[in-house]
Design an enzyme around this catalytic site. Structure first.
Site, PDB file in Angstrom:
ATOM      1  CB  CYS A 184       0.312  -2.309  13.249  1.00  0.00           C
ATOM      2  SG  CYS A 184       0.819  -1.947  11.578  1.00  0.00           S
ATOM      3  CB  CYS A 195      -0.165   0.703   8.574  1.00  0.00           C
ATOM      4  SG  CYS A 195       0.269   2.237   9.355  1.00  0.00           S
ATOM      5  CB  CYS A 208       2.556   7.404   3.319  1.00  0.00           C
ATOM      6  SG  CYS A 208       2.813   6.123   4.551  1.00  0.00           S
ATOM      7  CD  GLU A 268      -2.662  -0.950   2.689  1.00  0.00           C
ATOM      8  OE1 GLU A 268      -2.505   0.048   3.415  1.00  0.00           O
ATOM      9  OE2 GLU A 268      -3.426  -1.876   2.943  1.00  0.00           O
ATOM     10  CB  CYS A 285       5.425  -5.577   9.236  1.00  0.00           C
ATOM     11  SG  CYS A 285       6.508  -4.766  10.442  1.00  0.00           S
TER      12      CYS A 285
END
Ligand code: SAH
Length: 341
Positions: A118, A332, A104, A91, A111
């Site tokens: 998140c 996110c 961004c 993204e 991750c």
């Protein structure tokens, strides 16, 4: 295969020599890739067909495929879901501010840091992005919007300092005067707090802004929210921040996501003030963006204002992050998550 868009101009010149081409060809190609934002060798019309063919054989040429775009009806923020060459999804977000357009970008697909609030981390780490794939997010958005990007924040999916070498190469390329030439001061890198890499970054003596996702003022609370807090204590992080400032002269940004009943009390604000009061810094308060898979909710407006006032009374520079794109899965990893289900 060499990833051609991740090469510096000097590296590309050497590659061209190896292919028996004149060095000025490297300059032409570099301009096609990083200024004219060509999406393939086919667009490089001042190169011979033979050379373009040769390049196709020798090099990998990355390009993103846009899978989805959502535009906020509130503030025009656009969130893009892109597909990488191997099908993985990332993204990127485009935000329009008075002082220019900001993008961004993601530094990894997924991750492995595991922060409890998140969405990017829910499926773990798929892989780190190459320098070219970080650039591609900016290039694709520039082409899609038809507007220049003036600021870059590495605050999308992934932990940038967990992809250190590629991040550094990306910064080198995106700030290059022969490329997009974005100023170092217009770049912010956000980390969950890998203290060793923060110090390593300080030693590079760049003029980029370092943002630390602190989110709690004591280790116990921070460990509940962020597993990385088991690896580095808050005092170690503060020391790394002081070191960063000492080496670069750049003011540190602390990000603090406010979660109702978790880290939003008057006591939390006092502890935070005591912790960072002596540093040259700025605090960015982010009302937590609720993620469906997580239980966290935002404090009410009064509580957020109280928290801010308390920090200010203690002489700390603080802003509440304007929430952009709330209506478009702004937090996110949320858009990618939806696509996968
Ligand atoms: N890995 C880096 C950068 C990516 S996240 C880091 O941890 O800093 C960018 C910022 O958004 C971080 O401060 C992160 O903690 C925060 N964030 C992630 N999910 C969020 C959510 N649901 N609500 C508010 N902030 C969130």
């Amino acid at each position: 295969m060499q990833d051609i868009k991740s090469l510096t101009l000097d590296e590309l010149k050497k590659e061209m020599e190896l292919l028996g081409e004149k060095p000025f060809r490297a300059g032409q190609m570099y301009q096609w890739m990083h200024v004219k934002l060509a999406r393939s060798f086919d667009e490089m019309t001042n190169l011979s067909l033979a050379l373009r063919e040769k390049c196709r054989e020798y090099f990998e040429y990355t390009a993103l495929k846009m899978v989805r775009m959502q535009e906020s009806a509130i503030d025009g923020t656009r969130k893009y879901l892109f597909e990488l060459g191997d099908g993985k999804l990332i993204e990127s977000v485009w935000m329009r501010y008075r002082h220019g357009n900001s993008v961004c970008i993601s530094s990894q697909a997924g991750c492995r840091m595991g922060c409890s609030f998140c969405a990017s981390t829910l499926g773990g780490l798929e892989r780190s992005l190459k320098p070219s794939e970080m650039l591609d997010q900016i290039y694709a958005i520039t082409l899609l919007t038809g507007e220049r990007v003036s600021n870059v924040v590495v605050m999308g999916m992934g932990e940038p300092l967990d992809n250190y070498d590629n991040l550094l190469k990306f910064i080198k390329l995106v700030t290059d005067e022969n490329g997009l030439h974005i100023g170092q001061r217009s770049i912010t890198v956000s980390t969950c707090g890998l203290a060793d890499e923060m110090k390593r970054l300080a030693d590079e003596k760049l003029q980029i802004t370092l943002a630390l996702s602190l989110h709690a003022a004591d280790d116990e609370k921070r460990r509940e929210m962020m597993p990385v807090a088991n690896r580095y204590s808050i005092p170690e992080l503060i020391e790394a921040c002081a070191y960063y400032f000492e080496k670069t002269g750049r003011r540190i940004t602390f990000e603090y996501s406010l979660v109702k009943g978790v880290n939003d009390s008057a006591g939390d604000a006092e502890r935070l003030s005591a912790l960072i009061g002596n540093l040259n810094c700025h605090v960015n308060l982010i009302p937590v963006n609720p993620v469906v898979e997580r239980k966290y909710v935002q404090p009410n407006v009064q509580k957020i204002t109280d928290f801010k006032n308390k920090l200010e009374k203690n002489g700390i520079n603080v802003t509440i992050r304007r929430e952009m794109g709330r209506d478009i899965d702004g937090a996110c990893g949320q858009l990618r998550r939806r696509q996968k289900q």
